[in-house]
Design a protein around this motif. Sequence first.
Motif, PDB file in Angstrom:
ATOM      1  N   GLN A  15       0.850  -1.189   0.000  1.00 16.10           N
ATOM      2  CA  GLN A  15       0.000   0.000   0.000  1.00 16.10           C
ATOM      3  C   GLN A  15       0.878   1.228   0.000  1.00 16.10           C
ATOM      4  O   GLN A  15       1.975   1.227   0.552  1.00 16.10           O
ATOM      5  CB  GLN A  15      -0.987   0.001   1.151  1.00 16.10           C
TER       6      GLN A  15
ATOM      7  N   ARG B  95       0.771   5.712   0.139  1.00  9.65           N
ATOM      8  CA  ARG B  95       0.036   6.947   0.400  1.00  9.65           C
ATOM      9  C   ARG B  95       0.961   8.111   0.104  1.00  9.65           C
ATOM     10  O   ARG B  95       2.163   8.022   0.334  1.00  9.65           O
ATOM     11  CB  ARG B  95      -0.494   6.986   1.827  1.00  9.65           C
TER      12      ARG B  95
ATOM     13  N   LEU C 140       2.056   5.123  -8.832  1.00 10.43           N
ATOM     14  CA  LEU C 140       1.356   3.931  -9.332  1.00 10.43           C
ATOM     15  C   LEU C 140       1.903   3.507 -10.684  1.00 10.43           C
ATOM     16  O   LEU C 140       2.115   2.318 -10.941  1.00 10.43           O
ATOM     17  CB  LEU C 140      -0.150   4.200  -9.454  1.00 10.43           C
TER      18      LEU C 140
ATOM     19  N   LEU D  76      -3.153  -1.631  -9.502  1.00 12.17           N
ATOM     20  CA  LEU D  76      -4.066  -1.082  -8.509  1.00 12.17           C
ATOM     21  C   LEU D  76      -5.141  -2.110  -8.175  1.00 12.17           C
ATOM     22  O   LEU D  76      -5.778  -2.686  -9.056  1.00 12.17           O
ATOM     23  CB  LEU D  76      -4.705   0.205  -9.024  1.00 12.17           C
TER      24      LEU D  76
ATOM     25  N   VAL E  92      -8.717   1.264  -3.364  1.00 14.97           N
ATOM     26  CA  VAL E  92      -8.408   2.574  -2.787  1.00 14.97           C
ATOM     27  C   VAL E  92      -9.382   2.810  -1.631  1.00 14.97           C
ATOM     28  O   VAL E  92     -10.572   2.546  -1.756  1.00 14.97           O
ATOM     29  CB  VAL E  92      -8.566   3.709  -3.831  1.00 14.97           C
TER      30      VAL E  92
ATOM     31  N   PRO F 286      -6.266   9.535   0.384  1.00 18.49           N
ATOM     32  CA  PRO F 286      -6.433   8.199  -0.180  1.00 18.49           C
ATOM     33  C   PRO F 286      -5.219   7.312   0.112  1.00 18.49           C
ATOM     34  O   PRO F 286      -4.090   7.782   0.185  1.00 18.49           O
ATOM     35  CB  PRO F 286      -6.571   8.455  -1.682  1.00 18.49           C
TER      36      PRO F 286
ATOM     37  N   TYR G 275      -3.691   3.729  -1.437  1.00 18.38           N
ATOM     38  CA  TYR G 275      -3.796   2.855  -2.595  1.00 18.38           C
ATOM     39  C   TYR G 275      -3.228   1.478  -2.247  1.00 18.38           C
ATOM     40  O   TYR G 275      -2.101   1.381  -1.779  1.00 18.38           O
ATOM     41  CB  TYR G 275      -3.033   3.435  -3.776  1.00 18.38           C
TER      42      TYR G 275
ATOM     43  N   LEU H  18      -2.061  -2.044  -3.793  1.00 16.48           N
ATOM     44  CA  LEU H  18      -1.635  -2.617  -5.063  1.00 16.48           C
ATOM     45  C   LEU H  18      -1.435  -4.121  -4.903  1.00 16.48           C
ATOM     46  O   LEU H  18      -1.053  -4.588  -3.817  1.00 16.48           O
ATOM     47  CB  LEU H  18      -0.331  -1.994  -5.542  1.00 16.48           C
TER      48      LEU H  18
END
Length: 117
Positions: free
Chosen positions: A38, A40, A85, A95, A98, A110, A112, A114
């Motif tokens: 993850q 941010r 990303l 991805l 989210v 947010p 993310y 992955l």
Amino acid sequence: MKKLILAAALAACFWLPNARAQNVNGTKLTDIHSDYIQIRAIESFFEDKQWIALEYGQKTSEYSELYIRDENGKKMEFNSAVDCLNKLKGYGYELFSVYTEQLNKDSNRPVYVLKRK
């Protein structure tokens, strides 16, 4: 011309073992084999910069150890989380999800998630 190619090949052989790639807490991004990670985006208060904190399940003693760093150990700047990303797609991640993380009662950011392809 052959001597130039030979010299370049020899130089590359001596240089490549010492080359370091982008890393998180000393671990190269190419050496992360987690199924999920993850990220941010962390924005600077005083400058127009964004850094990325990446978690893959590692233990850390400080939040600053989560930042993606360049080969010199300096925090890498990104244009946005989407910029990161796109970079991580080259490392085999896509991805997955989210969600938002609440920073205080008035703002959130947010996060993310992955997944390895």
